[in-house]
Design a protein around this motif. Structure first.
Motif, PDB file in Angstrom:
ATOM      1  N   LYS A  30     -17.224  -0.772  14.044  1.00 56.37           N
ATOM      2  CA  LYS A  30     -16.202  -0.340  15.005  1.00 56.37           C
ATOM      3  C   LYS A  30     -14.988   0.230  14.282  1.00 56.37           C
ATOM      4  CE  LYS A  30     -17.497  -4.064  18.202  1.00 56.37           C
ATOM      5  NZ  LYS A  30     -18.117  -3.314  19.259  1.00 56.37           N
ATOM      6  N   TRP A  31     -14.584  -0.409  13.174  1.00 52.81           N
ATOM      7  CA  TRP A  31     -13.405   0.071  12.458  1.00 52.81           C
ATOM      8  C   TRP A  31     -13.642   1.452  11.870  1.00 52.81           C
ATOM      9  CZ3 TRP A  31     -13.830  -4.935   9.196  1.00 52.81           C
ATOM     10  CH2 TRP A  31     -13.558  -6.036  10.009  1.00 52.81           C
ATOM     11  N   LEU A  32     -14.889   1.737  11.498  1.00 56.27           N
ATOM     12  CA  LEU A  32     -15.183   2.977  10.787  1.00 56.27           C
ATOM     13  C   LEU A  32     -15.538   4.124  11.712  1.00 56.27           C
ATOM     14  CD1 LEU A  32     -17.308   1.471   7.866  1.00 56.27           C
ATOM     15  CD2 LEU A  32     -14.924   2.188   7.792  1.00 56.27           C
ATOM     16  N   THR A  33     -15.617   3.879  13.034  1.00 55.93           N
ATOM     17  CA  THR A  33     -16.008   4.940  13.957  1.00 55.93           C
ATOM     18  C   THR A  33     -14.825   5.381  14.803  1.00 55.93           C
ATOM     19  OG1 THR A  33     -16.742   3.226  15.511  1.00 55.93           O
ATOM     20  CG2 THR A  33     -18.405   4.237  14.102  1.00 55.93           C
TER      21      THR A  33
ATOM     22  N   ALA B 222       0.826  -1.208   0.000  1.00 59.34           N
ATOM     23  CA  ALA B 222       0.000   0.000   0.000  1.00 59.34           C
ATOM     24  C   ALA B 222       0.862   1.260   0.000  1.00 59.34           C
ATOM     25  CB  ALA B 222      -0.930  -0.006   1.209  1.00 59.34           C
ATOM     26  N   LEU B 223       1.953   1.232   0.760  1.00 61.21           N
ATOM     27  CA  LEU B 223       2.871   2.376   0.775  1.00 61.21           C
ATOM     28  C   LEU B 223       3.551   2.541  -0.585  1.00 61.21           C
ATOM     29  CD1 LEU B 223       4.507   1.835   4.286  1.00 61.21           C
ATOM     30  CD2 LEU B 223       2.924   3.666   3.640  1.00 61.21           C
ATOM     31  N   ARG B 224       3.958   1.437  -1.163  1.00 63.29           N
ATOM     32  CA  ARG B 224       4.618   1.479  -2.474  1.00 63.29           C
ATOM     33  C   ARG B 224       3.694   2.051  -3.543  1.00 63.29           C
ATOM     34  NH1 ARG B 224       4.801  -4.159  -4.407  1.00 63.29           N
ATOM     35  NH2 ARG B 224       2.666  -3.555  -4.962  1.00 63.29           N
ATOM     36  N   ASP B 225       2.417   1.636  -3.501  1.00 60.20           N
ATOM     37  CA  ASP B 225       1.463   2.057  -4.526  1.00 60.20           C
ATOM     38  C   ASP B 225       0.775   3.373  -4.196  1.00 60.20           C
ATOM     39  OD1 ASP B 225       2.106  -0.295  -5.814  1.00 60.20           O
ATOM     40  OD2 ASP B 225       0.405  -1.405  -4.976  1.00 60.20           O
ATOM     41  N   GLN B 226       1.140   3.955  -3.049  1.00 63.34           N
ATOM     42  CA  GLN B 226       0.568   5.230  -2.608  1.00 63.34           C
ATOM     43  C   GLN B 226      -0.960   5.161  -2.513  1.00 63.34           C
ATOM     44  OE1 GLN B 226       2.265   8.119  -5.391  1.00 63.34           O
ATOM     45  NE2 GLN B 226       4.012   8.422  -4.038  1.00 63.34           N
ATOM     46  N   ASP B 227      -1.439   4.048  -1.967  1.00 64.08           N
ATOM     47  CA  ASP B 227      -2.874   3.897  -1.735  1.00 64.08           C
ATOM     48  C   ASP B 227      -3.299   4.743  -0.541  1.00 64.08           C
ATOM     49  OD1 ASP B 227      -3.087   1.992  -3.786  1.00 64.08           O
ATOM     50  OD2 ASP B 227      -2.497   0.379  -2.423  1.00 64.08           O
ATOM     51  N   ARG B 228      -4.588   4.965  -0.433  1.00 65.68           N
ATOM     52  CA  ARG B 228      -5.117   5.706   0.712  1.00 65.68           C
ATOM     53  C   ARG B 228      -5.155   4.775   1.920  1.00 65.68           C
ATOM     54  NH1 ARG B 228     -10.432   8.972  -0.434  1.00 65.68           N
ATOM     55  NH2 ARG B 228      -8.900  10.088  -1.688  1.00 65.68           N
ATOM     56  N   ILE B 229      -4.471   5.146   2.997  1.00 59.62           N
ATOM     57  CA  ILE B 229      -4.363   4.297   4.187  1.00 59.62           C
ATOM     58  C   ILE B 229      -5.039   4.988   5.365  1.00 59.62           C
ATOM     59  CG2 ILE B 229      -2.788   3.154   5.790  1.00 59.62           C
ATOM     60  CD1 ILE B 229      -0.713   3.095   3.542  1.00 59.62           C
ATOM     61  N   TYR B 230      -5.978   4.289   5.999  1.00 56.33           N
ATOM     62  CA  TYR B 230      -6.685   4.825   7.156  1.00 56.33           C
ATOM     63  C   TYR B 230      -6.181   4.234   8.469  1.00 56.33           C
ATOM     64  CZ  TYR B 230     -10.147   6.706   3.875  1.00 56.33           C
ATOM     65  OH  TYR B 230     -10.770   7.398   2.868  1.00 56.33           O
ATOM     66  N   ALA B 231      -5.738   2.982   8.444  1.00 52.82           N
ATOM     67  CA  ALA B 231      -5.321   2.311   9.677  1.00 52.82           C
ATOM     68  C   ALA B 231      -4.463   1.106   9.319  1.00 52.82           C
ATOM     69  CB  ALA B 231      -6.540   1.869  10.490  1.00 52.82           C
ATOM     70  N   THR B 232      -3.788   0.562  10.330  1.00 47.55           N
ATOM     71  CA  THR B 232      -2.952  -0.619  10.150  1.00 47.55           C
ATOM     72  C   THR B 232      -3.438  -1.729  11.077  1.00 47.55           C
ATOM     73  OG1 THR B 232      -1.034   0.774   9.662  1.00 47.55           O
ATOM     74  CG2 THR B 232      -0.605  -1.524  10.194  1.00 47.55           C
ATOM     75  N   ILE B 233      -3.619  -2.917  10.542  1.00 42.25           N
ATOM     76  CA  ILE B 233      -4.014  -4.089  11.328  1.00 42.25           C
ATOM     77  C   ILE B 233      -2.748  -4.812  11.760  1.00 42.25           C
ATOM     78  CG2 ILE B 233      -5.236  -6.291  11.309  1.00 42.25           C
ATOM     79  CD1 ILE B 233      -7.023  -5.103   9.093  1.00 42.25           C
ATOM     80  N   LEU B 234      -2.541  -4.929  13.059  1.00 39.44           N
ATOM     81  CA  LEU B 234      -1.326  -5.548  13.574  1.00 39.44           C
ATOM     82  C   LEU B 234      -1.485  -7.043  13.823  1.00 39.44           C
ATOM     83  CD1 LEU B 234      -0.149  -2.820  16.123  1.00 39.44           C
ATOM     84  CD2 LEU B 234       0.512  -3.118  13.729  1.00 39.44           C
TER      85      LEU B 234
END
Length: 302
Positions: free
Chosen positions: A299-302, A197-209
């Motif tokens: 929950k993820w979206l709030t 996602a970082l390489r492709d410059q996608d829109r990132i909202y959060a990271t799942i660990l």
């Protein structure tokens, strides 16, 4: 519905989506016949997945993108007269088609799986999608859930089980909690390996660990909360994430506003998330009610 005996619904309130009958089948290449018999939840999932993929910025058509969904798959013949619909040759209303219809109409070539584990449905879909990414089964995945409460027998079932709050409101962690309120929702997210996602410059909202799922086995009746099982799943997820429970600042609980479930969950969280600083907990169900198939996505979206 104040029917006699078992056919009685004890509440007259809930949270509902508007205009669920509207669907632009031409936009998605769905035939009129299939659109008529397709489960309304599948229609909403198709719309939401399309918007989520569009928002993500990824190239998804004819790509190895997975589709992991949970949704109420009752087609329209479950809530009206079958003779009103020409379903000959159409499998659009089958439960197995919830995810596959989305993969088909959006041209997604990765794994396509519908899931149903009740209130944990979307967290299960997320876990499966994460594992698929880690195993190289797909390069990205859309994870979505939809809950529509148009089947009347479900209202009767919940009422018979004394599960619904009399005032139609969820009251998590409150001494007046007497059950949950039924609600409708549809939500979708797109996940992809962080480096990609970082390489492709996608829109990132959060990271799942890390994610984890398990079962209570025979430790309690089906549906009853078992703190040890909840704890084990949580600790497994933290181990995968390389973190400790004490590292977090906020815990979103399942808490639906029931006198039995809320204390069980809150107590084990308090025992295992102990820290010097204040720990905040919450439950979005106090805002919108319980959307059985979608709580994790909300929950993820709030």
């Amino acid at each position: 519905w104040n029917g006699n005996g078992l056919a009685r619904v004890h509440v007259d309130k809930g949270s509902f989506l508007k205009e669920i009958d509207l669907f632009d089948n031409v936009e998605f290449g769905v035939s009129s016949r299939d659109a008529r018999i397709m489960a309304p939840a599948t229609r909403k999932l198709l719309e939401s997945c399309f918007l989520a993929l569009l928002d993500s910025g990824i190239d998804y058509r004819a790509q190895n993108v997975g589709c992991y969904t949970s949704g109420i798959s009752f087609d329209l013949t479950n809530v009206s007269e079958p003779d009103h619909y020409d379903a000959r040759g159409s499998f659009a209303g089958y439960p197995a088609m919830v995810a596959n219809r989305i993969s088909n109409h959006l041209d997604l070539l990765g794994p396509s799986l519908p899931t149903d584990t009740a209130c944990s449905s979307t967290i299960t879909t997320l876990h499966l999608a994460v594992q698929a990414l880690l195993n190289g089964d797909c390069g990205a995945a859309v994870v979505a859930g939809c809950q529509l409460n148009h089947r009347f027998i479900d209202w009767i079932t919940y009422s018979n089980g004394s599960l619904l709050a009399k005032d139609g409101k969820c009251k998590p962690f409150d001494q007046s909690a007497d059950g949950f309120a039924r609600a409708e929702a549809c939500a979708a997210i797109v996940i992809k390996p962080l480096e990609d996602a970082l390489r492709d410059q996608d829109r990132i909202y959060a990271t799942i660990l890390g994610t984890a799922i398990n079962s209570t086995g025979g430790g309690a009746p089906p549906g009853a909360p078992v703190p040890e099982a909840q704890r084990d799943a949580m600790l497994h997820a933290f181990r995968r994430a390389g973190r400790r429970p004490q590292d977090v600042d906020f815990v979103e609980l399942h808490a639906t506003g029931t006198a039995k479930g809320d204390p069980v969950e809150a107590n084990w969280v308090g025992a295992h998330f102990q820290r010097q600083e204040e720990l905040l907990i919450g439950s979005v169900k106090g805002n919108i009610g319980l959307v059985n198939k979608v709580p994790s996505n909300i929950k993820w979206l709030t």
